[in-house]
Design an enzyme around this catalytic site. Structure first.
Site: not given
Length: 478
Positions: A23-24, A132
């Site tokens: 996300f970032g 993950d």
């Protein structure tokens, strides 16, 4: 998870960029009060509207974890639409970074796997699944401590839910049962760890030369990968145990910690050799060598664009949200609604559509509304209801659903069998992407008819979509 008020720049100094996370972007930083080095993940929520639920999931998981084998979380701040997540700084980098000069000797792999197993043992004992596991999500401190990171797709298992059905992870590391959506538990992490072991030994995971979509079809179909080459019998045996296609036959993290290959591993301080090796490699090749596009995840992302996939990490809603329907699809619209905890969540209201496909306009909460939901107490969670290339869910009376019993005696309502993953994970996303990129009514109508044709074909013969795509891939190979 509540975000703190105030300006984070008054408390922290943001320094150079050190990487990208889910996300970032991630920056090195300094705590002005303590002078401690920290990591700062910054996310522009206006650019990540569809990921707000996942971002909150990462914050929630990190804030609940207290383990030396998981990255520490210090808090989060909202500044306008920018979210700052303050975390422990791990100067050694990721295992993927450390592999840039080449694969690892198995002695180092054994140390990393032992520490990784300790982290998984902790998570699994807390009822959490990472989902993950891969080299890119395993970080090292300057002294060689190993920690799990990147919890954006982590899942929680409760007494009322012994197996999950959501389709998440990174394709090459995915367990067969995750791809088949037959329900999975913490054993999915064990498979991914086995793939990560091969990744460290060989420099890349099995099938890395294939398109990710093809890998998704082969993983459930083919025999499990094995460790070939000049490696010890113990290491090969360890990998084989992790990569058993039957999750019930895979050992737990606790069991694997007793394996002779793991028990013979040295102290974590030995891993500083890998950190020094990478530093020398950077000096010889230049610091820009670390920025080259040789990351498998980024290669996968560029390869998949023609197919409408979103890699490296896939997160799909539970198959319950894509049950059999008889309704006409609409132009995709995403609605984000804050609701109470999941036990109060209701089934989405079925959407009634006209006989002919039309473009509809739905009032959606602004990003500001979504941002505010991150500042609220942990009692409120933003949940996305997607009306896209999927159709509205059919409501199944709970009384008609079969039940089973968990090991602790709790009754579990089994979910209906999910639709073919090929339909919900390949066809729908591709059609959705095509739909989003056009305003031509003829194209919109054609896509709607095409989707209805796939729906009807899958209803008449479940699995036909999977067979079709598999045959297309075989044809393209010739």
């Amino acid at each position: 998870m509540a975000s703190k008020k105030g300006d984070p720049e008054e408390l922290y100094v943001r320094q150079e960029k050190i990487g990208k996370g889910s996300f970032g972007e991630v920056f090195k930083g300094i705590n002005k009060k303590t002078n401690e080095t920290i990591a700062i993940k910054t996310i522009d929520l206006e650019d990540a509207e569809d990921e707000i639920e996942d971002i909150q999931q990462e914050i929630n998981v990190l804030s609940q974890c207290e383990s030396p084998f998981v990255t520490k979380y210090f808090g989060s701040f909202l500044k306008g639409s920018k979210l700052w997540i303050i975390m422990e700084y791990l100067a050694g980098g990721s295992v993927l970074d450390l592999m840039k000069p080449g694969p690892f000797d198995e002695g180092y792999i054994a140390i990393i796997l032992r520490e990784l197993l300790k982290g998984l043992e902790y998570l699994h004992s807390e009822g959490k699944i990472h989902r993950d596991i891969k080299a890119a999500n395993v970080l090292l401190s300057a002294s060689g401590d190993v920690k799990l990171a990147d919890f954006g797709v982590s899942g929680q298992l409760t007494d009322q839910m012994t197996k999950r059905n959501t389709f998440v992870g990174t394709p090459f590391w995915m367990a067969p049962e995750v791809i088949k959506q037959t329900g999975y538990d913490s054993k999915a992490d064990i498979w991914s760890m086995g793939i990560t072991a091969l990744e460290m030994a060989k420099g890349e995971p099995p099938r890395a030369d294939l398109h990710p979509m093809r890998a998704l079809f082969l993983i459930p179909k083919d025999p499990p990968p094995t460790l070939e080459g000049n490696f010890s019998k113990g290491f090969k045996e360890f990998c084989a145990l992790c990569l058993n296609k039957d999750p019930n036959q895979r050992p737990t993290a606790k069991d694997l910690l007793k394996h002779k290959f793991i028990k013979a591993a040295k102290k974590t301080s030995s891993l500083t050799d890998l950190i020094e090796r990478r530093q020398k490699w950077l000096q010889l090749n230049g610091n820009n060598a670390d920025d080259e596009n040789d990351d498998l995840d980024r290669d996968a992302k560029s390869n998949e664009e023609d197919f409408g996939w979103e890699f490296p990490t896939i997160k799909q809603k539970s198959p319950v949200a894509v049950q059999e329907q008889q309704q006409t699809p609409q132009k995709p619209t995403v609605v984000s609604t804050p609701i109470k905890e999941q036990q109060q969540q209701q089934q989405p209201t079925p959407v009634t559509t006209p006989q002919q496909p039309v473009t509809t306009t739905t009032t959606t909460p602004t990003t500001e509304t979504k941002v505010r939901s991150l500042s609220n107490s942990s009692q409120t969670t933003p949940v996305k209801t997607t009306v896209a290339a999927t159709t509205a869910p059919a409501t199944t009376p709970a009384s008609n659903a079969p039940t089973s019993t968990t090991p602790n005696g709790a009754a579990v309502t089994q979910q209906q069998a999910p639709r073919a993953s090929a339909l919900t994970s390949v066809i729908y996303p591709v059609l959705s992407k095509l739909l989003k990129n056009t305003s031509d009514e003829n194209v919109i109508n054609a896509l709607a008819q095409l989707k209805m044709a796939f729906d009807n074909a899958e209803k008449a013969k479940p699995g036909i979509t999977h067979s079709l795509i598999a045959q297309i891939i075989e044809t393209l190979k010739r």
